[in-house]
Write a protein that holds these residues in place. Sequence first.
Motif, PDB file in Angstrom:
ATOM      1  N   HIS A  22     -25.457 -12.439  -3.741  1.00 36.66           N
ATOM      2  CA  HIS A  22     -25.240 -11.183  -3.031  1.00 36.66           C
ATOM      3  C   HIS A  22     -25.850 -10.011  -3.801  1.00 36.66           C
ATOM      4  O   HIS A  22     -26.504  -9.136  -3.219  1.00 36.66           O
ATOM      5  CB  HIS A  22     -23.737 -10.963  -2.828  1.00 36.66           C
ATOM      6  N   GLU A  23     -25.645  -9.998  -5.114  1.00 38.92           N
ATOM      7  CA  GLU A  23     -26.186  -8.906  -5.939  1.00 38.92           C
ATOM      8  C   GLU A  23     -27.707  -8.937  -5.949  1.00 38.92           C
ATOM      9  O   GLU A  23     -28.361  -7.888  -5.851  1.00 38.92           O
ATOM     10  CB  GLU A  23     -25.629  -9.013  -7.359  1.00 38.92           C
ATOM     11  N   VAL A  24     -28.278 -10.119  -6.056  1.00 37.41           N
ATOM     12  CA  VAL A  24     -29.736 -10.247  -6.028  1.00 37.41           C
ATOM     13  C   VAL A  24     -30.289  -9.744  -4.704  1.00 37.41           C
ATOM     14  O   VAL A  24     -31.284  -9.008  -4.657  1.00 37.41           O
ATOM     15  CB  VAL A  24     -30.155 -11.711  -6.276  1.00 37.41           C
ATOM     16  N   ASN A  25     -29.630 -10.110  -3.607  1.00 34.51           N
ATOM     17  CA  ASN A  25     -30.097  -9.686  -2.288  1.00 34.51           C
ATOM     18  C   ASN A  25     -30.019  -8.173  -2.117  1.00 34.51           C
ATOM     19  O   ASN A  25     -30.895  -7.559  -1.508  1.00 34.51           O
ATOM     20  CB  ASN A  25     -29.292 -10.387  -1.189  1.00 34.51           C
ATOM     21  N   ARG A  26     -28.965  -7.545  -2.672  1.00 40.31           N
ATOM     22  CA  ARG A  26     -28.847  -6.088  -2.571  1.00 40.31           C
ATOM     23  C   ARG A  26     -29.952  -5.398  -3.369  1.00 40.31           C
ATOM     24  O   ARG A  26     -30.467  -4.362  -2.959  1.00 40.31           O
ATOM     25  CB  ARG A  26     -27.486  -5.628  -3.074  1.00 40.31           C
ATOM     26  N   LEU A  27     -30.316  -5.959  -4.508  1.00 43.25           N
ATOM     27  CA  LEU A  27     -31.382  -5.372  -5.320  1.00 43.25           C
ATOM     28  C   LEU A  27     -32.752  -5.558  -4.675  1.00 43.25           C
ATOM     29  O   LEU A  27     -33.656  -4.752  -4.883  1.00 43.25           O
ATOM     30  CB  LEU A  27     -31.381  -5.987  -6.718  1.00 43.25           C
ATOM     31  N   LYS A  28     -32.897  -6.602  -3.875  1.00 43.42           N
ATOM     32  CA  LYS A  28     -34.162  -6.827  -3.174  1.00 43.42           C
ATOM     33  C   LYS A  28     -34.255  -6.035  -1.879  1.00 43.42           C
ATOM     34  O   LYS A  28     -35.342  -5.801  -1.350  1.00 43.42           O
ATOM     35  CB  LYS A  28     -34.324  -8.320  -2.856  1.00 43.42           C
ATOM     36  N   LEU A 102     -33.894  -1.269 -19.901  1.00 45.28           N
ATOM     37  CA  LEU A 102     -34.210  -1.773 -18.569  1.00 45.28           C
ATOM     38  C   LEU A 102     -33.067  -2.618 -18.018  1.00 45.28           C
ATOM     39  O   LEU A 102     -32.666  -2.479 -16.854  1.00 45.28           O
ATOM     40  CB  LEU A 102     -35.499  -2.599 -18.641  1.00 45.28           C
ATOM     41  N   PHE A 103     -32.501  -3.463 -18.866  1.00 44.82           N
ATOM     42  CA  PHE A 103     -31.406  -4.310 -18.401  1.00 44.82           C
ATOM     43  C   PHE A 103     -30.068  -3.570 -18.410  1.00 44.82           C
ATOM     44  O   PHE A 103     -29.129  -3.976 -17.722  1.00 44.82           O
ATOM     45  CB  PHE A 103     -31.364  -5.610 -19.198  1.00 44.82           C
ATOM     46  N   SER A 104     -29.983  -2.463 -19.154  1.00 53.91           N
ATOM     47  CA  SER A 104     -28.811  -1.587 -19.027  1.00 53.91           C
ATOM     48  C   SER A 104     -28.784  -0.951 -17.642  1.00 53.91           C
ATOM     49  O   SER A 104     -27.728  -0.809 -17.020  1.00 53.91           O
ATOM     50  CB  SER A 104     -28.839  -0.496 -20.102  1.00 53.91           C
ATOM     51  N   VAL A 105     -29.959  -0.556 -17.161  1.00 46.72           N
ATOM     52  CA  VAL A 105     -30.073  -0.005 -15.802  1.00 46.72           C
ATOM     53  C   VAL A 105     -29.599  -1.029 -14.785  1.00 46.72           C
ATOM     54  O   VAL A 105     -28.798  -0.728 -13.884  1.00 46.72           O
ATOM     55  CB  VAL A 105     -31.534   0.413 -15.507  1.00 46.72           C
ATOM     56  N   LEU A 106     -30.090  -2.248 -14.918  1.00 45.25           N
ATOM     57  CA  LEU A 106     -29.693  -3.315 -13.988  1.00 45.25           C
ATOM     58  C   LEU A 106     -28.184  -3.538 -14.048  1.00 45.25           C
ATOM     59  O   LEU A 106     -27.512  -3.628 -13.013  1.00 45.25           O
ATOM     60  CB  LEU A 106     -30.441  -4.596 -14.357  1.00 45.25           C
ATOM     61  N   ARG A 107     -27.641  -3.613 -15.254  1.00 43.98           N
ATOM     62  CA  ARG A 107     -26.199  -3.819 -15.456  1.00 43.98           C
ATOM     63  C   ARG A 107     -25.376  -2.729 -14.768  1.00 43.98           C
ATOM     64  O   ARG A 107     -24.428  -3.019 -14.022  1.00 43.98           O
ATOM     65  CB  ARG A 107     -25.905  -3.825 -16.954  1.00 43.98           C
ATOM     66  N   ASP A 108     -25.725  -1.468 -15.005  1.00 44.89           N
ATOM     67  CA  ASP A 108     -24.896  -0.367 -14.506  1.00 44.89           C
ATOM     68  C   ASP A 108     -25.018  -0.175 -13.005  1.00 44.89           C
ATOM     69  O   ASP A 108     -24.032   0.137 -12.330  1.00 44.89           O
ATOM     70  CB  ASP A 108     -25.260   0.936 -15.235  1.00 44.89           C
ATOM     71  N   ILE A 109     -26.204  -0.353 -12.456  1.00 48.22           N
ATOM     72  CA  ILE A 109     -26.363  -0.198 -11.007  1.00 48.22           C
ATOM     73  C   ILE A 109     -25.592  -1.282 -10.263  1.00 48.22           C
ATOM     74  O   ILE A 109     -24.891  -1.012  -9.280  1.00 48.22           O
ATOM     75  CB  ILE A 109     -27.865  -0.209 -10.631  1.00 48.22           C
ATOM     76  N   ILE A 110     -25.701  -2.507 -10.742  1.00 43.57           N
ATOM     77  CA  ILE A 110     -24.960  -3.608 -10.110  1.00 43.57           C
ATOM     78  C   ILE A 110     -23.463  -3.362 -10.215  1.00 43.57           C
ATOM     79  O   ILE A 110     -22.714  -3.466  -9.238  1.00 43.57           O
ATOM     80  CB  ILE A 110     -25.325  -4.948 -10.773  1.00 43.57           C
TER      81      ILE A 110
END
Length: 460
Positions: A22-28, A102-110
């Motif tokens: 679900h998280e991957v799909n929202r990011l895509k 870069l992965f902090s951004v991914l972590r916090d947005i998710i």
Amino acid sequence: MSESTITALVSPEGSLEILSNHEVNRLKDKSEGGLYRLFRQCALAVLNTGVETDDCKALMEMHADFDVRLVPQPRGVKLELINAPAHAFVDGEMLRAIREHLFSVLRDIIYTHSIPETVPGFRRDNPDDITNLVFHILRNAGVLQAGRQPDMVVCWGGHSIGHSEYQYSKEIGHQLGLRGLSIITGCGPGAMKGPMKGATIGHAKQRVRNGRYVGITEPAIIGAEAPNPIVNELVIMPDIEKRLEAFIRCGHGVIVFPGGVGTAEEILYLLGILLHPDNADLPFPVIFTGRPENAEYFEMIDKFIRNALGDKAAEKYDIIIDDPVRVAQTMKKGMKEVETFRRAMQDAYYFNWMLKIDPVFQLPFDPNHATMRALELHRDQPVHLVAANLRKAFSGIVAGNVKENGIRQIQEKGPFEIAGDPTLIKPLEAMLEQFVAQDRMKLPGLQAYRPCYRIVSGAA
């Protein structure tokens, strides 16, 4: 594009939870409700760490062919970066700090977007829920460290400052570092970078191996103030209000350097909260400081505060000019008072739960032509509401200056109009004119400043 680019596959660095489908799909998802555009914007800003720009819209247009794609792996996820800025790499390898960010951004947005969906009864307009959201984002990012004594100094100030002001902020950081204190800033350049850089030297001299350089930002501002290279803990809060709350919930004191409208917004936010009766006895050291030539600047700020909020507001801060040692000693003493108070009240060192924040400071303000014109800038209201509405006025100018959406609104409809009680508006106009004259609105040399606001006569 004139700048060279790189296409690369990047593995996680730092903290990152495995993503669900679900998280991957929202990011895509590139639709209005998806997170792709938000993630792409923040990722591009991080890849431009160290680059001097304060125009988020221009940054997006300059890298229009940049793309980021998620590549699911059996044990996690990788990121494919297409046409990424080459200066984020050395010999084809991404700089480790940038990869962490870069992965902090991914972590916090998710995480930010999953909490409201997974917590039963969560309300975005409920003060307790907002504070809990701030807490959980900070905890998930590893910012809140139990057992650590109060040592976090929030440093606010302008991104657009001269060399001498930058050197002064660096010396302040050095003196703080010598006393074992760590730094939280908005993570950008100028007065946000200087204290961090100085603190690294102070920590090195004292062999402080756990020195912290925390940068707290939000999606609308990160493109205008990309993380400086010193930041070793990056947190992306959902909006400016939660970013400001995060500063004063996890910080133990504040030092303010000369700045422009963003700094004025921060000052009014802080004073508006400290003036609440429930916070009257709560120790929270606040220091305004600068070089000798900044004395007039702080006289102007002090005069504006006393006119708008009264002399009681001025009791909440000290003004110390050209004395880094005294600034650091005063802050260190204030930290001891915070520690004694928190221990006596059995409050956490790592998160200021006792601080009362009125909902007017928590609910997001969407600056546009209608909301800016409708601001209640008059004295017929409690003083904390005067501070709150003035804070919104400055927040709108920040948006019009550097945030992508604000810049587009100004280009399409012209400047925001600001109106109200002349006894508030005239000093506001005078201070804004000084910010412009002192090049505190935009980075000097990049482009001439064109005001995104217009002061108009008569109340809204």
